[in-house]
Write an enzyme that holds these catalytic residues in place. Structure first.
Site, PDB file in Angstrom:
ATOM      1  N   ASN A 164       1.193  -0.875  -0.174  1.00 33.41           N
ATOM      2  CA  ASN A 164       0.075   0.061   0.009  1.00 33.41           C
ATOM      3  C   ASN A 164       0.969   1.332   0.001  1.00 33.41           C
ATOM      4  OD1 ASN A 164      -1.833   2.082   0.186  1.00 33.41           O
ATOM      5  ND2 ASN A 164      -2.422   1.182   2.547  1.00 33.41           N
ATOM      6  N   GLY A 200     -14.708  -3.463  -2.089  1.00 34.86           N
ATOM      7  CA  GLY A 200     -14.724  -2.993  -1.253  1.00 34.86           C
ATOM      8  C   GLY A 200     -15.281  -2.212  -0.771  1.00 34.86           C
ATOM      9  N   CYS A 213      -1.696   4.915   1.138  1.00 38.68           N
ATOM     10  CA  CYS A 213      -3.080   5.664   1.690  1.00 38.68           C
ATOM     11  C   CYS A 213      -2.906   6.655   1.895  1.00 38.68           C
ATOM     12  CB  CYS A 213      -2.587   4.572   3.377  1.00 38.68           C
ATOM     13  SG  CYS A 213      -3.973   5.770   4.293  1.00 38.68           S
TER      14      CYS A 213
END
Lengths: 305, 255
Positions: free
Chosen positions: A128, A266, A131
């Site tokens: 990731n 999601g 973020c």
């Protein structure tokens, strides 16, 4: 799951192309007994950092037009507890685990990768680098090709796991970042993470969220995500996992046709925790009706008319 | 935990701006008082999130009490018999019904009446008589008061004095706790009211359980959205550490 749903992602092949996105499905164990989590194409677990993180000051979520903002701040139990306590349960459940990792320095990303390498039952590592909700960290790796390439190659050097890198829509040129992570050894690109937004509470005359800004997700994001994926597909040859507002079979077909080899679901998990399994069944029927397999439709919208 | 596609079987209007939606699916959702469900209608992609509700009733049908506040609750309040409602649950930690011989005093404000009516019915069924203090701004903010009066000793307060005692729930609560220390407090309502109920109860050392309300995305501890800061300096999640907490976990005793 039928063979027509198989989603090849380089060295890794998923039984179906619907992965639950990091941050929207916890560690998957919470849904066991309620959703058949072993049948999910995969679960990208809540972003894991070296140390546990308590998360941001509330309020952490706000609803927006056909979407939402979140500023959770990567509240998570840390890698030690995850590997010790959660992984045994995930192995027992047979979940295809994508270890989503988060750090604010190259060194910490490398340390996380080293510690995940050799942990039984991890199907892939997802970095990731995008973020938007953590101060002094995270997203800056995802907005420049140079920084993204640096962290990717450093992690590549220490992991034998399939390596996914999750891109930010906030990059000035997401194609440049995509080319850089491919050149640095990424096996798969995941795109897109959330984009920062803000809601003002007009009664309080202040931003709604405790951290003022939050990452926007949900159906409102979909056209942006499809466009970016369509462009990135033309610039890289590694597989792409698409995401951003998927809540129906047709939504996911758009991503496949734009060039996604698999997709992540999601925000839609919140309304329907079993949605990915439903979409897999619907895709199976859709493909069967047309005598197709999934790989037949990947990138077809790229063809000249 | 189950996810059910249910249909609305009955829509009641227990007060001018409140709706009680009864729904039934293939099976009941076995929620205890204070536990909750996530509810969403078939309204497309907006609003995207489900809404959290404590159940008022649970059995062959379930029911929720809806006050239209925002877009989601307004859509729910406008739903009709036959409409589809997706319901999943039960979720969270409800009230501890073990009152250890103490007399239950239930304190509700507004839609906070929902889990407490269910709780009062459970106590009633077990042969325990409760005191039920119910506060509203006006006489129109007291849905289901008549149902409560049938099974508990109802004490009503309104801020405008139109029904019951003029003022807030804390005045009769303080009197009752002063009269009888062998009591236990269960409460649900707006944050300000919960804080005041906590202050009154903690001041005299009476056990007090509060059901908190928070906007939620997942309802099951995975999104980490519904954080509240606990008195121990760590975040608590309303959806799975609660929604029912001991008062002292959330509010410091008033000094």
């Amino acid at each position: 799951m039928s063979a027509r749903l198989q989603a090849p992602l380089g060295a890794l092949t998923l039984d179906n192309p619907y992965i639950n996105a990091s941050g929207t499905y916890g560690y998957a164990v919470e849904y066991a007994g309620f959703v058949d989590v072993a049948r999910l194409g995969g679960v990208s677990v809540k972003g894991i950092s070296l140390e546990p993180r308590p998360g941001n000051m509330p309020p952490r979520t706000a609803e927006t037009a056909a979407g939402m903002l979140n500023s959770i701040g990567l509240a998570n139990i840390g890698i030690e507890a995850f590997v010790r306590d959660t992984m045994p349960r995930l192995r027992e459940l047979g979940v295809t685990v994508i270890a989503n990792t988060f750090a604010t320095s190259v060194e910490d990303f490398v340390e996380l990768a080293k510690r995940f390498d050799g942990v039984e039952g991890i199907a892939a590592l997802e970095l990731n680098i995008s973020c938007p909700n953590v101060h002094a960290g995270g997203m800056h790796f995802g907005v420049s090709g140079e920084a993204a390439g640096e962290v990717t190659s450093a992690v590549r050097a220490v992991t034998s796991l399939p390596l996914m890198v999750k891109l930010s829509p906030e990059a000035g040129d997401i194609c440049e970042v995509a080319r850089a992570v491919e050149a640095a050894g990424a096996d798969v690109i995941t795109m897109i993470n959330t984009i920062r937004g803000m809601v003002i509470d007009v009664d309080r005359r202040r931003p709604m969220l405790g951290q003022k800004m939050g990452g926007m997700s949900g159906p409102a994001l979909k056209p942006l995500a499809v466009r970016m994926l369509y462009e990135v597909y033309q610039q890289v040859s590694i597989p792409i996992i698409g995401m951003g507002g998927i809540g129906s079979l047709r939504d996911s077909l758009e991503f496949f046709m734009a060039g996604a080899s698999a997709v992540q679901v999601g925000t839609a998990n919140y309304a329907e925790p079993g949605i990915s399994l439903r979409l897999a069944d619907e895709l199976d029927a859709w493909l069967a009706e047309r005598d197709l397999v999934l790989t037949d439709i990947i990138g077809v919208a790229q063809d000249p008319a | 935990m189950k996810s059910l596609r249910t249909r609305i079987t009955e829509v009641l209007t227990p007060a001018p701006n409140y709706k009680l939606l009864r729904f039934a699916g293939d099976e009941p959702i076995p929620a205890r008082p204070g536990e909750f469900v996530m509810v969403r209608g078939e309204w497309g992609v907006h609003p995207v999130l489900p809404r959290a509700f404590s159940l008022v009733e649970c059995g062959e049908f379930g029911s929720i009490l809806v006050k239209p506040i925002g877009e989601g609750t307004t859509l729910l309040a406008d739903m009709q018999v036959g409409d589809v409602l997706t319901v999943f649950g039960p979720l969270g930690k409800g009230y501890d019904l073990d009152n250890a011989g103490r007399r239950p005093i239930l304190v509700a404000g507004g839609v906070g009446v929902a889990p407490l009516l269910y709780l009062a019915r459970e106590f009633h069924a077990a042969g325990t008589r409760c005191v039920f203090i119910y506060g509203g701004r006006t006489e129109d903010d007291l849905p289901l008061a008549d149902e409560i009066a049938e099974i508990a000793d109802l004490v009503v307060t309104t801020e405008n004095g139109a029904r019951g005692e003029k003022g807030r729930v804390t005045a009769p609560l303080a009197r009752l706790l002063d009269e009888d220390s062998n009591t236990i407090v269960y409460s649900c309502g707006p944050d300000g009211m919960l804080h005041a109920v906590s202050d009154v109860s903690q001041a005299v050392g009476i056990p007090c359980q509060l059901a908190l309300e928070a906007p939620m995305a997942c309802g099951m501890g995975t999104c980490k959205g519904c954080a509240v800061m606990g008195t121990d300096g760590t975040y608590k999640y309303v959806c799975y550490d609660g929604p029912v907490f001991e008062a002292a976990e959330i509010f410091e005793a008033a000094s």
